[in-house]
Design a protein around this motif. Structure first.
Motif, short mmCIF file in Angstrom:
data_model
loop_
_atom_site.label_atom_id
_atom_site.label_comp_id
_atom_site.label_asym_id
_atom_site.label_seq_id
_atom_site.Cartn_x
_atom_site.Cartn_y
_atom_site.Cartn_z
N ALA A 89 0.68 -1.26 0.08
CA ALA A 89 -0.04 0.04 -0.17
C ALA A 89 0.77 1.26 -0.07
O ALA A 89 1.40 1.60 1.22
N GLY A 90 0.81 1.95 -1.01
CA GLY A 90 1.80 3.28 -1.16
C GLY A 90 1.25 4.35 -0.09
O GLY A 90 2.00 5.01 0.33
N TRP A 91 -0.04 4.54 0.10
CA TRP A 91 -0.47 5.41 1.02
C TRP A 91 0.07 5.15 2.52
O TRP A 91 0.42 6.15 3.17
N LEU A 92 0.15 3.92 2.75
CA LEU A 92 0.76 3.57 4.09
C LEU A 92 2.22 3.90 4.09
O LEU A 92 2.69 4.27 5.10
N PHE A 93 3.05 3.45 3.15
CA PHE A 93 4.30 3.78 3.04
C PHE A 93 4.73 5.21 3.23
O PHE A 93 5.73 5.40 3.83
N VAL A 94 3.71 6.14 2.53
CA VAL A 94 3.93 7.41 2.56
C VAL A 94 3.99 8.10 4.20
O VAL A 94 4.94 8.66 4.60
#
Length: 489
Positions: A89-94
């Protein structure tokens, strides 16, 4: 942007090792040695009270964190970056990367008070600039005695090594396809756009590490950054507002207890609403109340007089009551969100907000301990620490998969599904969406499968690899074009 993957974790570990080495070198260099006199010199300061290079270490005098705190913040930084290796999940990594910047800053600068931590957050940009001349001086002045090795020769050696590796690597790659695939996975993209991207990342990450090394070697003194002691208020000044606020909270909590413990009939008769409408109409207000209450408690605890035993008892009773009532409001807000998610489905926003509410509830528990002890010097660091733990806990839950599982369960029970929303989740959701019957399965997985990349070595990601195995076992039916339920509930 580089996809979440193994490369981020390797870079974080390498950076942590480099800064740890700089801290060890600084510690040994500043340790007093019998018969040894420190050389004089001058360096710029990175903040208020910064120690200069000519000054010996001042244990306990600077705001630099101790060994345990430093190790804890560094471990938190690595753990946050490691989320990109296991979650797609990109949003979580950001979110984790942003938090890692904060914990990494605290690891190299310190800061125990709220003001100290705020000032610490402003130091890295300036340190990146000030570190350049500092690094040049260090390279010139720290060559091994009698070695005859200068900076120019080191650069020449590195350049020759790069040329030899490139030449023989190309020859070996053309001679063996397996070796060529291995090298292709390890080497970065050498296309013009890729080179520019790597140069920008090198400047940003390298500058950050250099600034971190500078702060480790020149720890800023943040211990003195504490607000001046406030003049204690008169007992009536703070007692009357808190007594009235406690009474208002008590009335509201009684209403909430009616709803929480079997009050469905009361809600429907009195408010004329369904549970879902009732939850949606009040959650955000309760979230604001929770945050404002923490502010009220902080101000009251600072201004309330504590000179006599009666004053201290009054503080404990009034603030303790407000804290306990606030915990019930937190529980009510969480219950409302649970009802709302059951009625309309789980989403990222609803899950994140519930996590924030749980974190605020934990803060109220910590505030209750601080009120009981009438000491809160440890609280600011725990506020940040628990926020990091909440984010790591969210990552451990695998939020996109959890959202998909709840929505799939809801579909199997009610037949309602927001395929449009689910198809926009990350590869982490694939194992849960695989439970859907056709054609809903292909509708939900089609977009995810089409955008699922083939990762090289540095982009290795557990979530995407698990999704590939699922999709390779049962491929998506590309002929499915008419997807029912393509609307939001």
């Amino acid at each position: 942007m580089v996809r979440p993957g193994l490369g981020w974790l390797v870079a974080a570990l390498a950076g942590t090792a480099a800064l740890s080495t700089a801290a060890v070198v600084k510690s040994r260099a500043s340790s007093p040695v019998a018969g040894h006199t420190e050389p004089t010199g001058s360096t710029g300061s990175t903040g208020p009270g910064t120690a200069t290079g000519a000054e010996p270490a001042r244990p306990g005098a600077t705001g630099a964190p101790g060994r345990v705190a430093q190790a804890a913040w560094a471990a938190a930084t690595v753990a946050l970056v490691a989320v990109g290796t296991f979650r797609a999940a990109g949003w979580l990594f950001v979110l984790c990367l942003l938090a890692a910047v904060g914990t990494g800053t605290l690891a190299v600068t310190g800061g125990r008070s709220p003001l100290g931590m705020l000032v610490a957050a402003t130091l890295p940009p300036a340190a990146m600039v000030r570190a350049l001349p500092w690094a040049v001086r260090g390279v010139r002045n720290n060559r091994p005695a009698g070695s005859g090795i200068g900076f120019g020769r080191i650069v020449t050696s590195l350049a020759v090594s790069a040329v030899l590796l490139t030449l023989f690597g190309l020859l070996f790659s053309s001679a063996d396809a397996v070796f060529a695939n291995l090298v292709g996975g390890l080497l970065p993209d050498i296309a013009p756009a890729g080179v520019i991207g790597w140069l920008l990342r090198l400047i940003l990450i390298g500058g950050g590490l250099l600034g971190g090394a500078y702060l480790v070697s020149r720890p800023p003194d943040l211990e003195g950054l504490r607000p001046a002691s406030a003049r204690p208020a008169h007992r009536l000044e703070w007692t009357l507002p808190l007594v009235l606020l406690d009474a208002l909270f008590a009335v509201f909590v009684l209403v909430q207890l009616t709803v929480l413990f079997g009050g469905a009939g009361h809600v429907l008769r009195t408010a004329g609403l369904t549970y879902a409408q009732y939850a949606r109409g009040g959650f955000w207000q309760l979230l604001a109340v929770t945050a404002l209450t923490l502010l009220v408690i902080a101000i009251a605890a600072r201004r309330a007089p504590k000179a006599t035993r009666g004053d201290r008892l009054l503080v404990r009773v009034l603030l303790g009551t407000l804290t306990a009532l606030s915990l019930v409001i937190v529980a009510s807000a969480l219950y409302r969100m649970q009802v709302y998610a059951d009625a309309y489905g789980a989403t990222r926003l609803r899950l994140v907000v519930s996590t924030v509410e749980l974190w605020l509830g934990l803060l109220f528990v910590l505030v209750g301990v601080a009120v009981t002890r009438l000491r809160a010097d440890w609280l600011p660091r725990l506020v940040v620490g628990t926020a990091v733990l909440a984010l790591l806990g969210l990552a451990l839950l695998n939020p996109d998969r959890l959202i998909a599982e709840r929505n799939v369960d809801r579909y199997l029970e009610t037949g309602r599904l927001d395929v449009s929303y689910l198809s926009g989740l990350s590869a982490d959701a694939v194992p849960a969406l695989d439970r859907l019957p056709e054609p809903m399965r292909s509708c939900a997985l089609g977009e995810i499968a089409a955008e699922l990349p083939r990762d090289g070595f540095w982009a290795t990601n557990v979530g995407r690899e698990r999704a590939r195995r699922v999709l390779d076992t049962i491929p998506v039916n590309a002929s499915v074009t008419d997807c029912p339920g393509l609307r939001r509930w």
